[in-house]
Motif scaffolding. Structure first.
Motif, mmCIF file in Angstrom:
data_model
loop_
_atom_site.group_PDB
_atom_site.id
_atom_site.type_symbol
_atom_site.label_atom_id
_atom_site.label_comp_id
_atom_site.label_asym_id
_atom_site.label_seq_id
_atom_site.Cartn_x
_atom_site.Cartn_y
_atom_site.Cartn_z
ATOM 1 N N ILE A 160 1.000 -1.227 -0.014
ATOM 2 C CA ILE A 160 0.077 0.040 -0.062
ATOM 3 C C ILE A 160 1.122 1.333 0.100
ATOM 4 C CG2 ILE A 160 -0.051 -0.008 2.431
ATOM 5 C CD1 ILE A 160 -3.038 1.137 2.270
ATOM 6 N N ALA A 161 0.775 2.028 -0.804
ATOM 7 C CA ALA A 161 1.593 3.313 -1.153
ATOM 8 C C ALA A 161 0.943 4.381 -1.655
ATOM 9 C CB ALA A 161 2.583 3.074 -2.122
ATOM 10 N N VAL A 162 1.127 5.651 -1.097
ATOM 11 C CA VAL A 162 0.621 6.914 -1.456
ATOM 12 C C VAL A 162 1.642 7.994 -1.880
ATOM 13 C CG1 VAL A 162 -0.809 8.817 -0.773
ATOM 14 C CG2 VAL A 162 -1.384 6.673 0.129
ATOM 15 N N ALA A 163 1.582 8.628 -2.844
ATOM 16 C CA ALA A 163 2.771 9.439 -3.224
ATOM 17 C C ALA A 163 2.823 10.605 -2.202
ATOM 18 C CB ALA A 163 2.195 10.124 -4.480
ATOM 19 N N PRO A 164 4.181 11.250 -2.018
ATOM 20 C CA PRO A 164 4.540 12.009 -0.770
ATOM 21 C C PRO A 164 3.600 13.097 -0.822
ATOM 22 C CG PRO A 164 6.533 11.223 -1.929
ATOM 23 C CD PRO A 164 5.217 10.667 -2.614
ATOM 24 N N GLY A 165 3.135 13.594 -1.737
ATOM 25 C CA GLY A 165 2.337 15.127 -1.602
ATOM 26 C C GLY A 165 0.958 14.760 -1.153
ATOM 27 N N LEU A 166 0.398 13.617 -0.963
ATOM 28 C CA LEU A 166 -0.835 13.258 -0.890
ATOM 29 C C LEU A 166 -0.852 12.715 0.323
ATOM 30 C CD1 LEU A 166 -2.062 12.101 -4.472
ATOM 31 C CD2 LEU A 166 -2.445 14.229 -3.084
ATOM 32 N N LYS A 167 0.255 12.263 1.166
ATOM 33 C CA LYS A 167 -0.004 11.615 2.299
ATOM 34 C C LYS A 167 -0.751 12.455 3.474
ATOM 35 C CE LYS A 167 3.930 8.304 1.586
ATOM 36 N NZ LYS A 167 5.288 8.193 2.237
ATOM 37 N N GLY A 168 -1.546 11.931 4.526
ATOM 38 C CA GLY A 168 -2.129 12.835 5.651
ATOM 39 C C GLY A 168 -3.508 12.953 5.029
ATOM 40 N N GLN A 169 -4.021 12.635 3.911
ATOM 41 C CA GLN A 169 -5.219 12.992 3.580
ATOM 42 C C GLN A 169 -6.400 11.857 3.631
ATOM 43 O OE1 GLN A 169 -5.476 15.376 -0.295
ATOM 44 N NE2 GLN A 169 -3.295 15.689 0.181
#
Length: 239
Positions: A160-169
Motif C-alpha cells: 500500500i503506497a501513497v505519493a508523498p504530496g498526498l499523504k495525511g489525507q
C-alpha cells in the motif's frame, strides 16, 4: 550462484479473535478522495513500480546491489503479468488527472498460493539474464522471511503506497477500507501484512487495530527488522 526459486506453502494457521483488538470504526468508512479508485491495469506499470519501491527503499536497494533501478524494472514486469508477484489484477489504484498517485495490492492466501508465480519468471523473461539472477540471488537471502506464506483463510496486504504530496489525507485508510471489504466478502478471518519495524507505518496500522504476530530479524546485512501484523476480521454481513 543460482538459488532455487521461492515456493509459497501454507504455514500453520494463526489464531486471531476479533475481541483481541479494538477495531476503529473509521476503518470501514467510505472517504471522499481527490481522484478515482480503479482496478490496476498493465499500463500503470511504471507509476506502480515507483510506488511499490517507495514502501521499502532500503530493502529494494539491497536487492538491487545498491540501486533501486533493477527492482524498478523487476516490479514493472511483475505488475504487467497476470501471475506476477505484483500483478495488476490484484491491485487498485487512485488516479488523479490520469496519473496513478496511490495503490493497494492484496490477495487471499488461496490466490497467493495458486495464482502468483513466486519464481518471478515474468521478470526473468523481461530482464537481462545476469541482472535478474543477481537481483534474485540477493532477494533469496531474505525473501523467504519477508514473503512468508499468509495463514490459511487470511487476506494478505502485499503493498500500500501513497505519493508523498498526498499523504495525511486519508487515502491510505480509504484504500485499506477496500481491502477489508474484499477480505470479508471472501470469508477471510484476518488481514495480514509485513512492515519495516522502524517506519511510521507501524503506528498507522496499530491505530487501525493491527497486532504484531511476529518480529522478523533479518540476516546481518544492515537491514531493519520487520513486523508481521494481523487484523482480525468479523464475517461479512452479506455472507
Amino acid at each position: 550462484m543460482s538459488i532455487e526459486p521461492l515456493a509459497w506453502q501454507s504455514p500453520p494457521s494463526v489464531e486471531l479473535a476479533p475481541a483481541d483488538v479494538q477495531q476503529s470504526p473509521s476503518l470501514l468508512q467510505r472517504r471522499s478522495l481527490p481522484g478515482s479508485i480503479t482496478p490496476g491495469r498493465p499500463e500503470h506499470a511504471q507509476a506502480a513500480a515507483q510506488l511499490i519501491v517507495s514502501t521499502d527503499e532500503h530493502l529494494f536497494k539491497f536487492c538491487g546491489g545498491g540501486t533501486l533501478d533493477p527492482w524498478l524494472e523487476l516490479a514493472q514486469a511483475e505488475w504487467r503479468a497476470i501471475d506476477g508477484i505484483y500483478s495488476h489484477r490484484f491491485a487498485k489504484v487512485l488516479e488523479i488527472a490520469g496519473t496513478v498517485k496511490a495503490l493497494v495490492l492484496a490477495f487471499s492466501s488461496q490466490a497467493g498460493a495458486a495464482a502468483l508465480d513466486w519464481r518471478m519468471a515474468n521478470s526473468r523473461r523481461a530482464m537481462a539474464a545476469q541482472e535478474w539472477q543477481a537481483v534474485f540471488d540477493r532477494f533469496s537471502q531474505i525473501g523467504h522471511l519477508l514473503f512468508a506464506p499468509a495463514p490459511e483463510h487470511s487476506y494478505h496486504l502485499q503493498n500500500i503506497a501513497v505519493a508523498p504530496g498526498l499523504k495525511g489525507q486519508g487515502i491510505g485508510r480509504a484504500l485499506l477500507d477496500l481491502v477489508v471489504e474484499d477480505a470479508r466478502s471472501e470469508g477471510c478471518i484476518s488481514l495480514t501484512l509485513d512492515v519495516d519495524a522502524t517506519t511510521p507505518a507501524v503506528n498507522f496500522y496499530q491505530k487501525l487495530g493491527f497486532i504484531t504476530t511476529q518480529t522478523v530479524e533479518l540476516p546481518p546485512l544492515g537491514m531493519n527488522p520487520h513486523l508481521r501484523m494481523a487484523l482480525p476480521l468479523q464475517p461479512s454481513a452479506t455472507r
